[in-house]
Write a protein that holds these residues in place. Structure first.
Motif, PDB file in Angstrom:
ATOM      1  N   UNK A 146     -36.503 -15.084 -27.272  1.00  0.00           N
ATOM      2  CA  UNK A 146     -36.617 -14.715 -25.867  1.00  0.00           C
ATOM      3  C   UNK A 146     -35.250 -14.281 -25.326  1.00  0.00           C
ATOM      4  N   UNK A 147     -35.144 -13.008 -24.980  1.00  0.00           N
ATOM      5  CA  UNK A 147     -33.883 -12.520 -24.401  1.00  0.00           C
ATOM      6  C   UNK A 147     -34.122 -11.934 -23.002  1.00  0.00           C
ATOM      7  N   UNK A 148     -35.260 -12.317 -22.407  1.00  0.00           N
ATOM      8  CA  UNK A 148     -35.568 -11.757 -21.084  1.00  0.00           C
ATOM      9  C   UNK A 148     -34.466 -12.111 -20.088  1.00  0.00           C
ATOM     10  N   UNK A 149     -33.922 -11.091 -19.472  1.00  0.00           N
ATOM     11  CA  UNK A 149     -32.900 -11.311 -18.450  1.00  0.00           C
ATOM     12  C   UNK A 149     -31.499 -11.524 -18.996  1.00  0.00           C
ATOM     13  N   UNK A 172     -23.034   3.830 -35.796  1.00  0.00           N
ATOM     14  CA  UNK A 172     -23.250   3.925 -34.349  1.00  0.00           C
ATOM     15  C   UNK A 172     -24.748   3.996 -34.015  1.00  0.00           C
ATOM     16  N   UNK A 173     -25.453   4.845 -34.735  1.00  0.00           N
ATOM     17  CA  UNK A 173     -26.889   5.002 -34.489  1.00  0.00           C
ATOM     18  C   UNK A 173     -27.625   3.678 -34.688  1.00  0.00           C
ATOM     19  N   UNK A 174     -27.272   2.960 -35.763  1.00  0.00           N
ATOM     20  CA  UNK A 174     -27.951   1.696 -36.053  1.00  0.00           C
ATOM     21  C   UNK A 174     -27.655   0.644 -34.988  1.00  0.00           C
ATOM     22  N   UNK A 175     -26.408   0.610 -34.520  1.00  0.00           N
ATOM     23  CA  UNK A 175     -26.004  -0.367 -33.498  1.00  0.00           C
ATOM     24  C   UNK A 175     -26.731  -0.092 -32.184  1.00  0.00           C
ATOM     25  N   UNK A 176     -26.787   1.189 -31.806  1.00  0.00           N
ATOM     26  CA  UNK A 176     -27.448   1.537 -30.548  1.00  0.00           C
ATOM     27  C   UNK A 176     -28.960   1.303 -30.632  1.00  0.00           C
ATOM     28  N   UNK A 177     -29.510   1.485 -31.835  1.00  0.00           N
ATOM     29  CA  UNK A 177     -30.942   1.197 -32.016  1.00  0.00           C
ATOM     30  C   UNK A 177     -31.204  -0.298 -31.864  1.00  0.00           C
ATOM     31  N   UNK A 178     -30.290  -1.107 -32.371  1.00  0.00           N
ATOM     32  CA  UNK A 178     -30.429  -2.563 -32.223  1.00  0.00           C
ATOM     33  C   UNK A 178     -30.355  -2.963 -30.749  1.00  0.00           C
ATOM     34  N   UNK A 194     -33.156  -4.455 -25.651  1.00  0.00           N
ATOM     35  CA  UNK A 194     -33.537  -4.023 -24.300  1.00  0.00           C
ATOM     36  C   UNK A 194     -35.064  -4.049 -24.144  1.00  0.00           C
ATOM     37  N   UNK A 195     -35.739  -3.571 -25.185  1.00  0.00           N
ATOM     38  CA  UNK A 195     -37.203  -3.561 -25.147  1.00  0.00           C
ATOM     39  C   UNK A 195     -37.776  -4.973 -25.093  1.00  0.00           C
ATOM     40  N   UNK A 206     -36.508  -7.218 -23.301  1.00  0.00           N
ATOM     41  CA  UNK A 206     -36.276  -7.760 -21.964  1.00  0.00           C
ATOM     42  C   UNK A 206     -34.828  -8.019 -21.595  1.00  0.00           C
ATOM     43  N   UNK A 207     -33.898  -7.738 -22.525  1.00  0.00           N
ATOM     44  CA  UNK A 207     -32.488  -7.911 -22.184  1.00  0.00           C
ATOM     45  C   UNK A 207     -32.015  -6.771 -21.294  1.00  0.00           C
ATOM     46  N   UNK A 208     -31.011  -7.049 -20.496  1.00  0.00           N
ATOM     47  CA  UNK A 208     -30.417  -6.003 -19.661  1.00  0.00           C
ATOM     48  C   UNK A 208     -29.177  -5.501 -20.391  1.00  0.00           C
ATOM     49  N   UNK A 209     -29.256  -4.262 -20.882  1.00  0.00           N
ATOM     50  CA  UNK A 209     -28.177  -3.743 -21.728  1.00  0.00           C
ATOM     51  C   UNK A 209     -27.449  -2.621 -21.004  1.00  0.00           C
ATOM     52  N   UNK A 210     -26.118  -2.697 -20.957  1.00  0.00           N
ATOM     53  CA  UNK A 210     -25.354  -1.577 -20.396  1.00  0.00           C
ATOM     54  C   UNK A 210     -24.007  -1.437 -21.095  1.00  0.00           C
TER      55      UNK A 210
END
Lengths: 98, 487
Positions: free
Chosen positions: B255-258, B277-283, B288-289, B291-295
């Motif tokens: 659970x990573x919601x929020x 880079x592609x693999x890291x951003x996909x992770x 994010x999908x 429920x984490x807030x990623x920026x």
């Protein structure tokens, strides 16, 4: 600016490091150290005049405890690793002249 | 299915249930070592007799109910810079070619209390100085995914042994990335805990203000379980921290919601392999999908971490390695004139080139006239780097990025240019400078079929945040066994 290390400095560092390098090793070490220092000089881009040096990330102070022996006498086992030993002591070359 | 495919915790359960005996598991690991060592060379020392005897003893303690923990009876490999009483401990250096410690490192002792069976000692860069395990005096370890490539370092033997399935888990140590980078290269999971969490007593010191011991295993559950077992307050290590929040397995929650996750833009720039880079951003997208807030954000100072690290690590190494002088243990030169000549010759013949290079640099930056300009400057930079992380953790629970800028390089490519090798530590060293916990776990393969590692960094004492995020991410994948493991 490119760092240049003199042979004297290399000799002095060798004394501090307790390393005896061959002439070839010395030249290689000098070259390596010069290029490392050139790279390390990047730190001079930062203004750190108002920053205290941080040796530990946590405020670690001296940690004291009672001086009580807890691990017993490991003399024999310890000496078993010695390159040279005699009568429960490490043997080293003579250190003080008469 | 092969026994060695199991994780440490899975094997522990089977042993507890009586489906597998400790002797069977130990024998299976020793057989795997025999079959694979020629190709991988993860080990410096293999203790077949000791391991089998210990397996019998541990089985008895499990049968009579003395040992009930999750790691009871599970065979482990130990990095060769951790002292093991009565078992050769070389630090992969000629100078300790015959050193038999009289005591066991606290972290290893904690594992033994948990019922571990020690299989042997794993290869490493000499005194943990290196990023490829090629500076070992006892031969080169190969990457189990492709034996023409390095396993990373310095805990390359531990990570290769886990990836090759020669053991169920291993201990490593991390001074500037030495657990996370080889974990990334070998497609396994490794944690470097917050500084002070695991006792350094019995760890042969490299950079004392940076060194931490940590687990290497197949998955996050194993790593959290092992970390829980090796964590302890130890009065024999004056930097040991009294912690209460060490039930790390309680963070194994999907659970990573929020949860707020920041990606440093400075970690995605020049020098980063596009496939990594592609693999890291996909992770990051996956989290994010969930429920984490990623920026993305600017961490700053990233380019100053490596120079500061090499000054500090070399300075501490030059001081720590002064103890190897040919008097009390290890190698002594055959011919000498007087005490100082014996010191110098023993050290010069006993240490390899990379170790000498760092001792020389360390002695230089600590010498009068240069101390302020280099050593204190590096310590001031370290304070600034710590501040940058403090600021980031005001906003984020976890920092996400790569563990290394590339996948594993080919054997022999790195040592010719030390500076280039040092640059490979760009994403890991600042974590040591700031004392933070970090985890590396697999997040894919590149087009050459080599593993890519995702690094998650937490604030001090917040291992649970990175364990939770790593565990949640791991649930979206299946563990990929290396080609050597499947042999």
């Amino acid at each position: 600016m490119a760092n240049v290390i003199s042979d004297e400095t290399m000799g002095y560092v060798g004394i501090l490091a307790k390393l005896e390098l061959s002439e070839e090793e010395k030249q290689a070490a000098k070259k390596d150290m010069e290029s490392m220092l050139d790279y390390i000089d990047k730190l001079n881009e930062l203004d750190t005049s108002k920053v205290e040096p941080m040796s530990h990330v946590f405020p670690v102070k001296n940690v004291f405890r009672e001086d009580v022996v807890e691990n017993g006498d490991g003399g024999e086992a310890t000496l078993a690793n010695a390159p040279e030993k005699r009568d429960r002591a490490f043997v080293v070359p003579k250190t003080v002249d008469q | 299915m092969k026994l060695l495919e199991l994780t440490a915790v899975e094997l522990g359960k089977k042993i507890k249930a009586g489906e597998v005996t400790v002797e069977e598991a130990t024998r299976a690991a020793l057989d795997a070592i025999k079959a694979k060592e020629e190709k991988v060379h993860s080990f410096v020392t293999i203790d077949e007799e000791g391991a089998m005897n210990r397996a019998k003893e541990v089985q008895k303690l499990i049968d009579d109910g003395t040992l009930t923990g999750p790691l009871a009876g599970v065979p482990v490999a130990i990095k060769d810079n951790l002292c093991t009483k009565g078992m050769l401990t070389t630090c992969s250096s000629k100078i300790l070619y015959n050193f038999i410690p009289t005591y066991t490192a606290e972290a290893v002792l904690n594992l033994e209390k948990a019922g571990a069976v020690i299989l042997g000692k794993t290869n490493m860069d000499e005194f943990a100085m290196g990023s490829t395990t090629e500076t070992s005096a006892y031969g080169v370890t190969k990457n189990p995914w492709n034996t023409e490539h390095v396993p990373g370092g310095s805990s390359g033997g531990s990570c290769a042994a886990v990836a090759a399935e020669e053991c169920f888990y291993a201990l490593g140590s991390d001074t500037g990335g030495s657990i996370r980078q080889p974990s990334s290269f070998c497609g396994v999971t490794g944690i470097k805990p917050t500084y002070g969490t695991v006792s350094r007593y019995g760890l042969i010191a490299y950079g004392s203000s940076l060194d931490q011991i940590g687990p290497v295993a197949k998955d996050v559950t194993d790593c959290a379980t092992i970390l829980e077992a090796i964590t302890s307050y130890d009065k024999k290590d004056s930097t040991s921290v009294k912690r209460e929040d060490t039930d790390f397995t309680s963070a194994l929650v999907d659970d990573v919601k929020g949860m707020k996750i920041g990606i440093p833009r400075d970690y995605l720039g020049e020098g980063l392999d596009p496939e990594v880079k592609t693999a890291i951003l996909a992770a990051a997208k996956t989290l994010e999908e969930k429920g984490a807030i990623v920026e993305e954000f600017d961490l700053s100072l990233v380019e100053y971490a490596i120079p500061a690290y090499y000054v500090i690590a070399a300075a501490e190494a030059s001081s720590n390695l002064a103890r190897f002088d040919g008097v009390k243990y290890g190698y002594r030169t055959k011919e000498y004139e007087g005490l100082h000549n014996m010191y110098k010759k023993s050290r010069s013949e006993g240490f390899g080139p990379e170790v000498k290079r760092r001792i020389m640099l360390g002695s230089f930056v600590l010498s009068s006239g240069y101390y302020d300009a280099y050593y204190l400057k590096a310590l001031r930079t370290k304070a600034l780097i710590k501040q940058a992380f403090d600021k980031a953790f005001e906003k984020y629970d976890v920092i996400l990025g790569p563990a290394a800028p590339t996948t594993a390089p080919k054997l022999g490519e790195s040592l010719s240019d030390p500076l280039k090798m040092y640059l490979g530590d760009v994403y890991t060293v600042s974590v040591n400078l700031a004392g933070l916990p970090g985890i590396s776990l697999p997040c894919g393969l590149d087009s050459k079929g080599l593993p890519i590692g995702l690094q998650l960094i937490g604030d001090c004492f917040k291992e649970k945040n990175i364990i939770r995020a790593a565990y949640a991410y791991e649930q979206t994948r299946t563990y990929q066994h290396s080609p050597i493991a499947q042999d």
